[in-house]
Design a protein around this motif. Structure first.
Motif, PDB file in Angstrom:
ATOM      1  N   SER A  74     -29.120 -53.175  19.608  1.00 52.92           N
ATOM      2  CA  SER A  74     -30.233 -52.510  18.865  1.00 52.92           C
ATOM      3  C   SER A  74     -30.607 -53.141  17.369  1.00 52.92           C
ATOM      4  O   SER A  74     -31.502 -53.130  16.717  1.00 52.92           O
ATOM      5  N   ASP A  75     -29.468 -53.827  16.771  1.00 54.21           N
ATOM      6  CA  ASP A  75     -29.531 -54.445  15.627  1.00 54.21           C
ATOM      7  C   ASP A  75     -29.963 -55.898  15.617  1.00 54.21           C
ATOM      8  O   ASP A  75     -29.959 -56.700  14.760  1.00 54.21           O
ATOM      9  N   GLY A  76     -30.462 -56.106  16.898  1.00 51.11           N
ATOM     10  CA  GLY A  76     -30.888 -57.724  17.145  1.00 51.11           C
ATOM     11  C   GLY A  76     -30.008 -58.572  17.372  1.00 51.11           C
ATOM     12  O   GLY A  76     -30.303 -59.784  17.813  1.00 51.11           O
ATOM     13  N   GLN A 113     -25.701 -51.706  26.165  1.00 49.60           N
ATOM     14  CA  GLN A 113     -25.572 -50.704  25.119  1.00 49.60           C
ATOM     15  C   GLN A 113     -25.840 -49.314  25.334  1.00 49.60           C
ATOM     16  O   GLN A 113     -26.967 -49.152  25.665  1.00 49.60           O
ATOM     17  N   LEU A 114     -25.202 -48.426  24.878  1.00 51.40           N
ATOM     18  CA  LEU A 114     -25.137 -47.029  25.046  1.00 51.40           C
ATOM     19  C   LEU A 114     -26.129 -46.480  24.235  1.00 51.40           C
ATOM     20  O   LEU A 114     -26.233 -47.156  23.022  1.00 51.40           O
ATOM     21  N   SER A 115     -26.772 -45.305  24.225  1.00 49.85           N
ATOM     22  CA  SER A 115     -27.869 -44.764  23.404  1.00 49.85           C
ATOM     23  C   SER A 115     -27.297 -44.377  22.058  1.00 49.85           C
ATOM     24  O   SER A 115     -27.923 -44.271  21.110  1.00 49.85           O
ATOM     25  N   LEU A 130     -15.403 -49.367  26.029  1.00 48.80           N
ATOM     26  CA  LEU A 130     -16.421 -48.900  24.949  1.00 48.80           C
ATOM     27  C   LEU A 130     -16.223 -49.599  23.522  1.00 48.80           C
ATOM     28  O   LEU A 130     -15.124 -49.376  23.132  1.00 48.80           O
ATOM     29  N   TRP A 131     -17.042 -50.203  22.762  1.00 55.29           N
ATOM     30  CA  TRP A 131     -16.821 -50.907  21.625  1.00 55.29           C
ATOM     31  C   TRP A 131     -17.667 -50.252  20.743  1.00 55.29           C
ATOM     32  O   TRP A 131     -19.035 -50.017  20.719  1.00 55.29           O
TER      33      TRP A 131
END
Length: 191
Positions: A74-76, A113-115, A130-131
């Protein structure tokens, strides 16, 4: 494989372009938010493509084995999972690897990527990790599959689904880091 990417007009069911440049098979594709296409290959690279021009505009090098999975965060940034057992985070605008996440002892075959912003990775080591990408830290390891994890997706209810060589799909309550259900019925790998 033929080492190429084919672009299709699904309405006409016709191939409209072929992207050439990888020297070994292409294992993963994802479209970036800027419209470019990213491809991961057994040639250990990620290529960025301007689809409208049918041109490779960058090659990202850093993995020491094939790139099996790709997802844009989500951060690109672009996350890549590899047969070298690592996950790399890339600043695609700078064409630079900015972090390498280590912890798996087998191939990293799937990423999502999780929500909540965490990155989930499935591996040949039978686990899902999970990171926290902001801290570049593994914060949980989900165990339960008896063979390698090939595929991951988050369901609309928030649970994580994983497909495995053990012929099952597991549903995970990620907040509790617990397997909520095991779906059986496949007679071969769930890829």
């Amino acid at each position: 494989g033929d080492n190429m990417i084919k672009l299709w007009d699904v309405e006409r069911q016709a191939c409209v372009a072929t992207l050439k440049g990888h020297t070994y098979g292409v294992m993963s594709l994802t479209q970036l938010s800027d419209g470019r296409l990213a491809s991961g290959s057994y040639d250990n690279t990620i290529k960025l493509w301007e689809v409208s021009r049918q041109a490779c505009v960058a090659t990202l090098k850093g993995h020491t084995n094939g790139v099996w999975s790709l997802t844009q965060l989500s951060d690109g940034r672009l996350a890549s999972g590899s047969l070298d057992n690592t996950i790399k985070l890339w600043e695609v605008s700078r064409q630079a690897c900015v972090a390498t996440l280590k912890g798996h002892t087998g191939y990293v075959r799937s990423l999502t990527q999780l929500s909540d912003g965490r990155l989930a990775s499935g591996s040949g080591d039978k686990t899902i990790k999970l990171w926290e990408v902001s801290r570049q830290a593994c914060v949980a390891t989900l165990k339960g599959h008896t063979s390698g994890v090939w595929s991951l997706t988050q369901l609309s209810d928030g649970r994580l689904a994983s497909g495995s060589e053990d012929k099952t799909i597991k549903l995970w309550e990620v907040s509790r880091q617990a397997c909520a259900a095991t779906l059986k019925g496949h007679t071969s790998y769930v890829r």
